[in-house]
Design a protein around this motif. Structure first.
Motif, PDB file in Angstrom:
ATOM      1  N   ARG A  55      -9.780   6.001  -2.900  1.00  0.00           N
ATOM      2  CA  ARG A  55      -8.415   5.980  -2.771  1.00  0.00           C
ATOM      3  C   ARG A  55      -7.969   4.349  -2.378  1.00  0.00           C
ATOM      4  NH1 ARG A  55      -5.050   8.807   0.411  1.00  0.00           N
ATOM      5  NH2 ARG A  55      -4.808   7.263   1.643  1.00  0.00           N
ATOM      6  N   ALA A  56      -7.180   4.068  -3.457  1.00  0.00           N
ATOM      7  CA  ALA A  56      -6.786   2.542  -3.438  1.00  0.00           C
ATOM      8  C   ALA A  56      -6.522   1.714  -2.042  1.00  0.00           C
ATOM      9  CB  ALA A  56      -5.686   2.424  -4.400  1.00  0.00           C
ATOM     10  N   GLU A  57      -5.601   2.629  -1.076  1.00  0.00           N
ATOM     11  CA  GLU A  57      -5.243   2.001  -0.014  1.00  0.00           C
ATOM     12  C   GLU A  57      -6.255   1.930   0.739  1.00  0.00           C
ATOM     13  OE1 GLU A  57      -4.146   4.932  -1.295  1.00  0.00           O
ATOM     14  OE2 GLU A  57      -2.045   4.774  -1.862  1.00  0.00           O
ATOM     15  N   ASP A  58      -7.236   2.795   1.160  1.00  0.00           N
ATOM     16  CA  ASP A  58      -8.262   2.744   1.998  1.00  0.00           C
ATOM     17  C   ASP A  58      -9.191   1.594   1.344  1.00  0.00           C
ATOM     18  OD1 ASP A  58      -7.536   4.643   3.479  1.00  0.00           O
ATOM     19  OD2 ASP A  58      -8.619   6.268   2.411  1.00  0.00           O
ATOM     20  N   ALA A  59      -9.570   1.272   0.038  1.00  0.00           N
ATOM     21  CA  ALA A  59     -10.205   0.432  -0.608  1.00  0.00           C
ATOM     22  C   ALA A  59      -9.689  -1.008   0.030  1.00  0.00           C
ATOM     23  CB  ALA A  59     -10.445   0.582  -1.924  1.00  0.00           C
ATOM     24  N   GLU A  60      -8.407  -1.095  -0.314  1.00  0.00           N
ATOM     25  CA  GLU A  60      -7.837  -2.426   0.157  1.00  0.00           C
ATOM     26  C   GLU A  60      -8.253  -2.691   1.436  1.00  0.00           C
ATOM     27  OE1 GLU A  60      -4.038  -2.129  -2.869  1.00  0.00           O
ATOM     28  OE2 GLU A  60      -3.721  -2.169  -0.647  1.00  0.00           O
ATOM     29  N   ASP A  61      -7.933  -1.816   2.172  1.00  0.00           N
ATOM     30  CA  ASP A  61      -7.930  -2.117   3.615  1.00  0.00           C
ATOM     31  C   ASP A  61      -9.388  -2.310   4.123  1.00  0.00           C
ATOM     32  OD1 ASP A  61      -5.404  -1.538   4.278  1.00  0.00           O
ATOM     33  OD2 ASP A  61      -5.558   0.348   4.921  1.00  0.00           O
ATOM     34  N   LEU A  62     -10.368  -1.814   3.560  1.00  0.00           N
ATOM     35  CA  LEU A  62     -11.679  -1.953   3.859  1.00  0.00           C
ATOM     36  C   LEU A  62     -12.346  -3.211   3.080  1.00  0.00           C
ATOM     37  CD1 LEU A  62     -13.676   1.344   3.914  1.00  0.00           C
ATOM     38  CD2 LEU A  62     -12.507   0.284   5.535  1.00  0.00           C
ATOM     39  N   ALA A  63     -11.837  -3.462   1.808  1.00  0.00           N
ATOM     40  CA  ALA A  63     -12.382  -4.615   1.549  1.00  0.00           C
ATOM     41  C   ALA A  63     -11.857  -5.894   2.101  1.00  0.00           C
ATOM     42  CB  ALA A  63     -11.802  -4.743   0.029  1.00  0.00           C
TER      43      ALA A  63
END
Lengths: 242, 188
Positions: B48-56
């Motif tokens: 999931r792009a949104e989760d990946a952004e937040d975690l990155a």
């Protein structure tokens, strides 16, 4: 090599060929803004050396926490955030405290970059309407900066030339960012908004290059003025280099 | 395959020292060096792009603000960043209430299928990414590091805290598991 090893080698090669999924430009910029804020906060925390001073600062911080917390939180807020209106208030206060032409100019350039960052983030979230608003804000700020340049032409030509040079550089950088963004979107409305923003940014340069009106009044150019400049200043070639 | 940017290297050390002294330019260089890789790593895990952004972003924030916890003694900064990303991913799964350490034998994989019939070249990237997420935590990690991140077995071993031999064995098992998952999907 056994058949199993050969199969797994083929599968490994296929995995290597999977294109990496890259973050959106907006996410990367948003991330850097957040990381930078955290790094700054971390650095300022380390610089506090005296325990008593730390205690006093902590007490002061606690006293202003309720008000200041919301204000600080709004600083990084985006147009789709509930805190965004507060951000506008804070920006207006900053603008009211910018008195010298240089300060006003820097203020408008800073806000222009902020609007561009917001636009990129909104496009990344598929909020084209809010992205278009942010891009419009970007152009308004560039035009305001151009008007500062124009107003200084008679009173301080050297300062005007310096500010104009900074404006040229800023708009060229913005244009590169916008071109990169434009190459990544497919939504026609987003493409149109970005195209318009690039055109209006170029017009801001023309505004800056115009002489102040002879009666000494306010510069006559508005953000929608599409008239050409007088040619006294070179308009940069805004085509991205990459 | 597009390049993911400069891989981790000894160049990080002087930059880390500069960040410790509050140098924002050095922080920016490290951010640029690792953000895309970490995003790619987390995205491969979560999908999931949104989760990946937040975690990155969370990973890079922790990496660059908690340098007081990083000691460059046998562990490279890159390994440290990946471990933070891995832990953030685990925490994310826990918050979402998802089980992550699914033993392979308990997963719904048709082990009786004949894996030799798998047409690897016809698999889409999405098929591969999705099938990979059906593997165990460690199997996913080793395949992502070795093939999506293009790290060496030694680099993956340092990140995972294992020996090179253990990573190679894990990689072999992970590829076998992935093959069976993919075969099961193509038969369904």
């Amino acid at each position: 090599m056994t058949p199993e090893v050969q199969r797994l080698e083929r599968l490994a090669e296929r995995l290597r060929s999977v294109d990496p999924v890259m973050p959106s430009p907006g996410a990367k910029i948003r991330g850097w803004n957040l990381v930078l804020a955290a790094v700054e906060q971390s650095a300022s925390g380390r610089s506090r050396s005296h325990p008593v001073r730390r205690l006093v600062l902590a007490a002061v911080a606690a006293a202003v926490l309720l008000v200041g917390g919301a204000v600080a939180a709004s600083a990084d807020s985006l147009p789709d955030s509930a805190l965004y209106p507060l951000k506008a208030v804070v920006e207006n206060v900053r603008g009211a405290l910018a008195f010298s032409p240089s300060d006003k100019f820097a203020y408008h350039l800073d806000l222009a970059q902020t609007r561009l960052t917001e636009a990129e983030a909104m496009i990344a979230r598929h909020r084209v309407d809010l992205a278009a608003q942010a891009l419009s804000g970007l152009n308004d700020q560039l035009n305001q900066a151009a008007l500062v340049v124009q107003a200084e032409r008679l009173s301080d030509p050297a300062l005007a030339a310096s500010l104009e040079n900074r404006l040229v550089q800023a708009i060229a950088i913005h244009d590169q960012q916008l071109a990169g963004l434009q190459g990544q979107v497919t939504n026609p409305a987003a493409i149109a908004a970005i195209t318009q923003a690039r055109d209006r940014a170029a017009q801001a340069l023309q505004t800056a290059a115009k002489p102040t009106s002879s009666d000494g009044g306010k510069p006559s150019t508005t953000s929608s003025d599409k008239g050409p400049g007088n040619g006294a200043s070179a308009t940069p070639h805004l085509t991205p280099k990459h | 395959m597009q390049p993911l940017g400069k891989a981790a290297s000894d160049d990080d050390r002087p930059l880390i020292e500069r960040v410790r002294r509050g140098d924002q330019d050095a922080a920016r260089i490290l951010y640029e060096r690792y953000f895309d890789r970490i995003y790619n790593y987390v995205y491969a895990r979560l999908g999931r792009a949104e989760d990946a952004e937040d975690l990155a972003i969370d990973t890079m924030t922790r990496s660059l603000t908690r340098l007081d916890l990083f000691r460059d003694q046998g562990v490279a900064f890159s390994s440290w960043v990946y471990r933070i990303a891995h832990n953030a991913t685990i925490d994310h799964y826990r918050r979402q209430g998802k089980a992550i350490l699914v033993p392979l034998e308990s997963a719904t994989i048709p082990v009786s299928a004949d894996p030799s019939e798998l047409a690897v070249d016809q698999l889409s990237n999405d098929d591969l990414r999705e099938a990979l997420r059906a593997l165990t935590d460690e199997q996913q990690q080793v395949l992502i590091l070795r093939f999506f991140q293009d790290l060496t077995a030694a680099q993956a071993a340092r990140i995972m805290g294992k020996s090179v031999g253990a990573v190679q064995a894990l990689q072999h098992r992970a590829l076998g598991s992935l093959e069976r998952v993919l075969h099961g999907r193509t038969n369904n």
